[in-house]
Design a protein around this motif. Structure first.
Motif, PDB file in Angstrom:
ATOM      1  N   UNK A 506       0.849  -1.193   0.000  1.00  0.00           N
ATOM      2  CA  UNK A 506       0.000   0.000   0.000  1.00  0.00           C
ATOM      3  C   UNK A 506       0.881   1.238   0.000  1.00  0.00           C
ATOM      4  N   UNK A 507       0.544   2.188  -0.850  1.00  0.00           N
ATOM      5  CA  UNK A 507       1.218   3.483  -0.864  1.00  0.00           C
ATOM      6  C   UNK A 507       0.146   4.566  -0.954  1.00  0.00           C
ATOM      7  N   UNK A 515      -2.746   0.376  -4.375  1.00  0.00           N
ATOM      8  CA  UNK A 515      -2.711  -0.957  -3.778  1.00  0.00           C
ATOM      9  C   UNK A 515      -2.181  -1.953  -4.805  1.00  0.00           C
ATOM     10  N   UNK A 516      -1.287  -2.821  -4.363  1.00  0.00           N
ATOM     11  CA  UNK A 516      -0.725  -3.845  -5.247  1.00  0.00           C
ATOM     12  C   UNK A 516      -0.869  -5.205  -4.585  1.00  0.00           C
ATOM     13  N   UNK A 517      -1.609  -6.105  -5.245  1.00  0.00           N
ATOM     14  CA  UNK A 517      -1.837  -7.451  -4.734  1.00  0.00           C
ATOM     15  C   UNK A 517      -1.094  -8.441  -5.623  1.00  0.00           C
ATOM     16  N   UNK A 518      -0.139  -9.145  -5.045  1.00  0.00           N
ATOM     17  CA  UNK A 518       0.628 -10.125  -5.798  1.00  0.00           C
ATOM     18  C   UNK A 518       1.338  -9.514  -6.989  1.00  0.00           C
ATOM     19  N   UNK A 521      -0.808  -5.243 -11.325  1.00  0.00           N
ATOM     20  CA  UNK A 521      -0.273  -3.876 -11.344  1.00  0.00           C
ATOM     21  C   UNK A 521      -0.835  -3.050 -10.194  1.00  0.00           C
ATOM     22  N   UNK A 522      -0.159  -1.943  -9.905  1.00  0.00           N
ATOM     23  CA  UNK A 522      -0.645  -1.023  -8.880  1.00  0.00           C
ATOM     24  C   UNK A 522      -2.002  -0.473  -9.284  1.00  0.00           C
TER      25      UNK A 522
END
Length: 642
Positions: A506-507, A515-518, A521-522
């Motif tokens: 998370x940024x 949010x980036x999951x696995x 892409x963001x």
């Protein structure tokens, strides 16, 4: 009120003809009476268990406290109260249940909870019996009206705490024991609310309902300060005893609707505004159109707003209004039907970056504080009188200006809700000054003031390490997270296990959260949601959400303990790393450990919700712990790809 009452009776008869109304006409209580009897301004009248004043049975013939129990006697001697509720059929309750009720009372604000059990044969037992004078327990049981099989629960403290704690215990136990008839509709009216409440931190009066509520005609002479100067208010002002023309309609323990008769005289509105910290010139600057209109004889006016969703929920025997909404949103504000908010188009993102939205970074202020900007005095009065000579009948542009001011008020209120991140009290290189903590001689208030001054500093940084777990009907889960926080921005990772949750990076770089999951892409989301800003620090957005408990020790360090109050409204899903979180009832507790300088060290959060299983455990339980380190360190948060 009579018109609305008749409407409520007819709507009930048509909508739920099989559910009887408990009393017609509806009972009417003043605010003072209903709080004294039920401990709340929205009582459930479907069961008794009223609060009982034990003071007469604890005094001697001269009226002096003489119970023999120091806690009771000291409370009465200091002007406090000793009151009780009688719980039927719980005389044989176990020690563990008593401990649970005591802890519940502490969560509600009490220092402790005393009890007396009356056995079926009339004998009595109580851990405080040895401290009471002879026949002391019998006197308490008699005063409370307790009979065989009853349990008397007693709280001693200042009046407000006693009423609130016992009122909440009454509601909790009434639900647990099934004392309320689900078929019955118990309507009532509550009126004559206090006109103002004293703001201890800011040293002024605030409107209890809204700044325009009318005052009971007999109380109009009370709208003044003891000093005679509106700029020098105090808690002893006669204004503190004035009652408002405000009224609420209550049904089965829910506030169904509320309203008031409004002030329609310019002189009275100016007096009320002055008590709330407005200057005469400030009133005319900000509310000139309204004050001018009042010179042309507006009629007495008022109204009431009914919560149709609440009414529907009660008719449908639901305990959560979300169950009767066609398209309810999740607690995070997501619309599951429309799948909104969606990812923005790149061109929209670019437009926002080129023309960023205003950054709401001002500390929380009240309605009156935003307009207390010009001092009283002869010069101000002279300018106001001169302006009055030039006044004309309001014209559309002035009305437009007044509308613009109203819009600014709404935007300002939303901005004030945002929570600036914690840090030390030192200044950063930008020269931005942290909030100034109000002076107080109370050590607890001093610690609270320092804490809020620290956490409202918009430029300082810290590192956050968090962990938590939960168990519920859908399984169990746990998480750990590590984040660097810099002002409103933060970045880090969340590692999660359990049904429906995922690990993520998370940024946040205001106004976007990525949010980036696995390997995906963001995903950026544009948001000015205050919850996004206060996410790292427990979603605190209200100074009334915490109370000082006392000195404590944490990991060998001498610190201070702060505990959440009823005003704490956390975003539970975020605290426990859940995608959504729905429940009808919750018990939440937050404890924050801070240094002498007010800097946070650690925090613990507990949530119990969803009713009880046969073994007495909650259907849902979640806990979280957060550790704050490197307070004041410098972190640079950058967007993905920067």
């Amino acid at each position: 009120m009579a018109f609305v009452e008749q409407m409520a009776i007819e709507v009930s008869a048509v909508t739920v003809p099989d559910r009887p109304i408990q009393s017609e006409p509806f009972p009417r209580f003043t605010f003072a009476e209903v709080v004294e009897r039920y401990g709340t301004d929205k009582p459930d009248l479907r069961f008794a268990m009223e609060l009982v004043d034990l003071a007469p049975s604890l005094r001697d013939s001269d009226g002096r406290p003489a119970s023999g129990f120091r806690v009771f006697d000291e409370a009465l001697a200091s002007g406090g109260r000793v009151k009780a509720i009688v719980v039927p059929g719980m005389a044989d309750v176990s020690r563990s249940r008593i401990d649970e009720l005591t802890e519940l009372a502490r969560r509600f604000g009490a220092k402790g909870l005393a009890h007396v059990s009356i056995e079926a044969d009339g004998s009595m037992r109580s851990p405080i019996a040895k401290f009471l004078r002879e026949e002391g327990t019998a006197a308490i049981a008699s005063a409370a009206g307790a009979r065989g099989g009853d349990l008397v629960l007693i709280v001693a403290d200042e009046a407000g705490t006693v009423n609130e704690v016992l009122g909440r215990l009454r509601t909790e136990l009434g639900g647990r024991l099934g004392l309320a008839d689900d078929d019955v509709l118990a309507y009532c009216w509550v009126h004559r609310f206090p006109m103002y409440t004293w703001d201890t931190e800011r040293g002024r009066w605030d409107a209890t309902h809204n700044p325009f509520s009318g005052v009971v005609p007999d109380d109009e002479p009370l709208l003044r300060t003891a000093s005679g100067d509106p700029a020098r208010p105090s808690p002893e002002d006669p204004a503190g005893t004035a009652r408002a023309l405000q009224y609420d309609l209550v049904l089965n323990g829910w506030e169904l609707g509320g309203g008031s008769i409004r002030i329609h005289r310019r002189d009275l509105l100016e007096r009320s505004f002055a008590l709330q910290g407005h200057t005469l010139e400030g009133m005319r600057e900000k509310f000139g159109a309204l004050l001018d209109a009042f010179e042309y004889g507006p009629p007495p006016h008022g109204g009431i707003a009914i919560g149709i969703d609440r009414w529907t929920a009660l008719f449908a025997r639901q305990t959560n209004i979300r169950e009767v909404m066609a398209f309810p949103k999740t607690q995070s504000g997501s619309d599951l039907m429309l799948k909104a908010p969606s990812a923005p188009d790149p061109s929209q993102l670019q437009a926002m970056i080129e023309s960023p939205s205003p950054h709401p970074d001002q500390p929380e202020t009240s309605f009156s504080e935003r307009y207390r900007n010009v001092p009283y005095g002869p010069e101000a009065e002279a300018k106001a009188a001169e302006a009055a000579q030039r006044r004309r009948l309001p014209v559309p542009p002035k009305l437009i200006a007044f509308g613009a001011i109203a819009i600014v008020l709404v935007i300002g209120a939303l901005a004030a809700m945002q929570f600036i991140k914690p840090g030390s009290s030192a200044l950063s290189s930008t020269g931005t000054r942290p909030s100034v903590a109000p002076a107080s001689t109370d050590p607890g208030k001093q610690v609270l003031a320092k804490f809020w001054a620290v956490v409202r500093n918009p430029v300082l940084s810290y590192h956050l390490a968090a962990s938590g777990s939960w168990t519920g009907p859908d399984g169990t889960g746990s998480f750990t997270s590590s984040m660097d926080v810099a002002g409103d921005d933060y970045s880090g990772t969340i590692s999660a296990k359990g049904s429906g949750v995922k690990s993520a990076k998370v940024i946040r770089v205001d106004p976007f959260t990525w949010t980036k999951i696995g390997a995906k892409p963001w995903l950026p989301v544009l948001t000015n949601d205050p919850a996004q800003r206060s996410l790292p620090f427990l979603y605190l957005d209200n100074q009334a959400a915490l109370a000082y408990v006392g000195p404590a020790e944490r990991d060998g360090q001498q610190v201070h303990l702060l505990r959440s109050t009823d005003a704490y409204q956390p975003y539970v899903s975020g605290l426990l790393n859940l995608p959504t979180f729905e429940f009808a009832k919750d018990l939440v507790k937050l404890e924050v450990y801070v240094t002498d300088d007010g800097a946070p060290v650690a925090a613990e959060f507990v949530c119990e919700a969803g009713g009880k299983q046969a073994n007495g455990k909650p259907v849902f339980r979640g806990t979280a712990e957060r550790l704050f380190t490197k307070v004041g360190a410098e972190y640079t948060i950058v967007a993905p790809g920067s």
